[in-house]
Scaffold this active site. Structure first.
Site, short mmCIF file in Angstrom:
data_model
loop_
_atom_site.label_atom_id
_atom_site.label_comp_id
_atom_site.label_asym_id
_atom_site.label_seq_id
_atom_site.Cartn_x
_atom_site.Cartn_y
_atom_site.Cartn_z
N TRP A 236 0.84 -1.20 0.00
CA TRP A 236 0.00 0.00 0.00
C TRP A 236 0.88 1.25 0.00
CZ3 TRP A 236 -0.40 4.21 3.19
CH2 TRP A 236 -1.50 5.04 2.98
N HIS A 237 2.00 1.15 0.72
CA HIS A 237 2.87 2.31 0.82
C HIS A 237 3.62 2.62 -0.47
CE1 HIS A 237 2.16 1.96 5.14
NE2 HIS A 237 2.47 3.23 5.19
N GLY A 238 3.87 1.62 -1.26
CA GLY A 238 4.57 1.92 -2.50
C GLY A 238 4.80 0.68 -3.35
#
Lengths: 158, 472
Positions: B326-328
């Protein structure tokens, strides 16, 4: 009727998302033309006489752009502080990189315009007529004579 | 647009507040709320379009589609199978949209690298805030399916998705948490004033704290890593640890403050995470809205902890790999998330009885070391860069433990690090207050006005400086 409208609405949205993605794919497609070819096409129509080629360190100083934020570049500017003519071409890589570079150039132009505004009207108007465009993984920034011709040459070369 | 920018503070926010609170003709509470929702939606679209005019279309498309999906699910309430199919269709649409714009480049690069192929593909630009608003939308349609929420009007739903205080970098507000406020909200002077204070506090965290230590981290990360001493590398990551906390919690405070000024109460996103004495504790305090989201919409539907040990371990790993993703879209984010998954499993299964016996100061120190190593994975562009940095921290790259540059950073950044660490550990928040109402009111007003003015001075002299979490 309500059920039909709901289904129709959902279907239209799916089709629109498909079209949106297709458009982004086409728009963000990176040009496969070699950097040298783009460079030659642009320099041939730009008023670059007397401008000096700058290195990556100069780019970092001007735009706070690191070397890994672009893959290739050309930067021509004058040694005279009163000559605002400038040409920059960046091969950025992808759409995000194009936006990143364009954003930094915008900030640079803003800063430079503030210096000349109300003090050097000719330079100021040349600056305000600058060309900054990002296309197919490339960024062009130009301050000088015939900006439209330079922009057209840039677009055609990609 | 960034909250900590002159354009936001002196143009966008005043105009929004005037339009939001102005009463052109007498109306009842319901009409007033409807007008406020409309203004909020319109101004949120302007806020988003300021930097991303093109991707407003994508967000609008997403809103309209999910509004229909919510209706469709509700329409088929009596037919569970049909309802489930519609939910799956809705989730697929959202994940395809998120997947294409955020992960397509990463997937193609990974395929090229694993199978030695040369598939030509240009990753599209990442629409700002897509991860945040997609997760909010997903929570809405799942909650409609569960029968806990329903919204029949488009404007309040669109206002919920686009709400500018939390649109770009959270906190991730679940529809159920603000459903009542969307339909009816009261804004008192006290609430509005509390909102201003929280907003200024957040701005101070970002502009005065995060940007200051961030500059030191940037300097250190630009050094040739093989020649950096272990002490310098540790100072660098301590700076980043403080930067990311003050940056993100500052943004969350600003969002919460703006929300309050507009009559909304968002959930607390941070609760002094660096006081945590275990990894489990850390994730109960860090980015709480994201942890809650994964708990409610992934972990519990997978069975949570009410399953066998193997399945439970698998559930944790899946949730944390997804949290990382989700973060990257990069392997170091997946490694970062998975690292936490493994650590949580170790805490739950191997250290369950040992941890409580360890003195709390050692538990805290151990947690902080792990968190900082995690931030190395998080902060670096690639996995190999992160490994090189960790090697430098552990003196494994042939570097010295201490050198003159470490001394330089101690003398220049040392005081900032100490003050900010005390702040991050909640020492200032715990300080006893003088029990005099008038004195407190005056000192609060003077103090926050000074912080605001200082921030403005910094903002005028600084160039564009976005929040770290904008890239998610």
């Amino acid at each position: 009727m309500k059920k039909f409208l709901l289904k129709l609405g959902e279907l239209v949205c799916v089709v629109l998302l498909g079209l949106f993605i297709a458009y982004v794919c086409v728009q963000d497609n990176v040009s496969t033309e070699p950097f040298e070819k783009v460079k030659e096409a642009v320099v041939s129509v730009a008023s670059a006489d007397g401008l000096t080629e700058r290195d990556a360190l100069e780019i970092k100083k001007k735009l706070s752009l690191e070397g890994d934020e672009y893959t290739d570049f050309l930067c021509l500017s004058s040694d005279s502080v009163m000559d605002v003519r400038e040409l920059m071409i960046f091969k950025a890589g992808d759409a995000d990189a194009v936006r990143n570079i364009s954003g930094k150039i915008e900030a640079y132009v803003k800063e430079k315009t503030a210096i000349f505004e109300g003090y050097a009207p000719e330079e100021s108007s040349m600056l305000s007529a600058h060309i900054l465009t990002g296309k197919k993984g490339y960024v062009l920034f130009y301050v000088g004579d015939s900006p439209e011709a330079v922009a057209a040459a840039f677009s055609q070369s990609l | 647009m960034v909250f900590s920018s002159a354009a936001f503070l002196f143009l966008f926010l005043p105009v929004t507040l005037i339009l939001y609170f102005i009463r052109l003709f007498p109306s009842n509470q319901a009409r007033e709320t409807a007008k406020k929702n409309f203004v909020l939606l319109a101004m949120s679209l302007v806020f988003y379009a300021w930097g991303e005019p093109f991707y407003v279309l994508l967000m609008a498309l997403s809103i309209v589609f999910n509004y229909f999906i919510g209706f469709d699910i509700e329409y088929h309430r009596e037919k569970p199978k049909k309802m489930k199919c519609i939910l799956v269709f809705g989730i697929a649409f959202n994940l395809i949209s998120l997947g294409f714009f955020k992960y397509s480049g990463f997937v193609v690069d990974s395929i090229n690298s694993f199978f030695s192929l040369d598939i030509q593909f240009t990753a599209p630009g990442l629409p700002v805030g897509i991860s945040f608003y997609t997760f909010q939308i997903l929570s809405y349609i799942v909650d409609v399916y569960r029968g806990t929420v329903a919204q029949k009007r488009l404007v309040p739903f669109a206002a919920y998705v686009t709400m500018f205080p939390q649109l770009i970098a959270g906190p991730i507000v679940q529809y159920g948490d603000i459903e009542k406020q969307l339909n009816e909200r009261y804004i008192s002077r006290e609430k509005f004033a509390a909102g201003i204070i929280i907003f200024i506090k957040g701005m101070g965290k970002k502009v005065l704290f995060a940007n200051t230590v961030g500059a030191f981290y940037t300097q250190i990360s630009e050094l040739e890593i093989t020649s950096v001493s272990a002490a310098t590398a540790w100072i660098g990551i301590i700076c980043y640890t403080l930067q990311i906390y003050f940056d993100f919690s500052g943004y969350s405070d600003m969002a919460t403050g703006l929300g309050k000024m507009l009559g909304f109460d968002f959930i607390q996103n941070f609760n002094f995470p660096y006081t945590a004495k275990s990894i489990t504790d850390f994730w109960r305090r860090w980015h709480i809205s994201l942890s809650n989201w994964f708990r409610d919409y992934v972990y519990i539907p997978l069975g949570g902890n009410r399953v066998g040990a193997v399945r439970h371990i698998l559930n944790i790993l899946v949730v944390w790999a997804l949290t990382g993703m989700w973060h990257g879209a990069a392997w170091n984010f997946i490694a970062w998330g998975s690292l936490y998954g493994v650590l949580l499993i170790v805490e739950k299964y191997l250290l369950k009885n040992i941890l409580p016996k360890i003195p709390s100061v050692f538990r805290w120190a151990g947690t902080m070391v792990v968190v900082m190593i995690g931030w190395v994975l998080f902060s670096k562009e690639s996995f190999s860069e992160a490994v090189d940095y960790i090697k430098a921290m552990l003196c494994l790259s042939g570097n010295a433990f201490f050198d003159s540059s470490a001394m330089y950073y101690i003398s220049t950044a040392g005081l900032s690090i100490v003050i900010m660490s005390l702040s991050a550990l909640g020492y200032f928040a715990k300080m006893p207050r003088i029990k005099n109402y008038r004195f407190n009111v005056i000192t609060t007003a003077v103090g926050y006005t000074l912080v605001f003015l200082l921030c403005v001075i910094y903002l005028i002299s600084e160039t564009y400086n976005p929040f770290l979490y904008f890239r998610f």
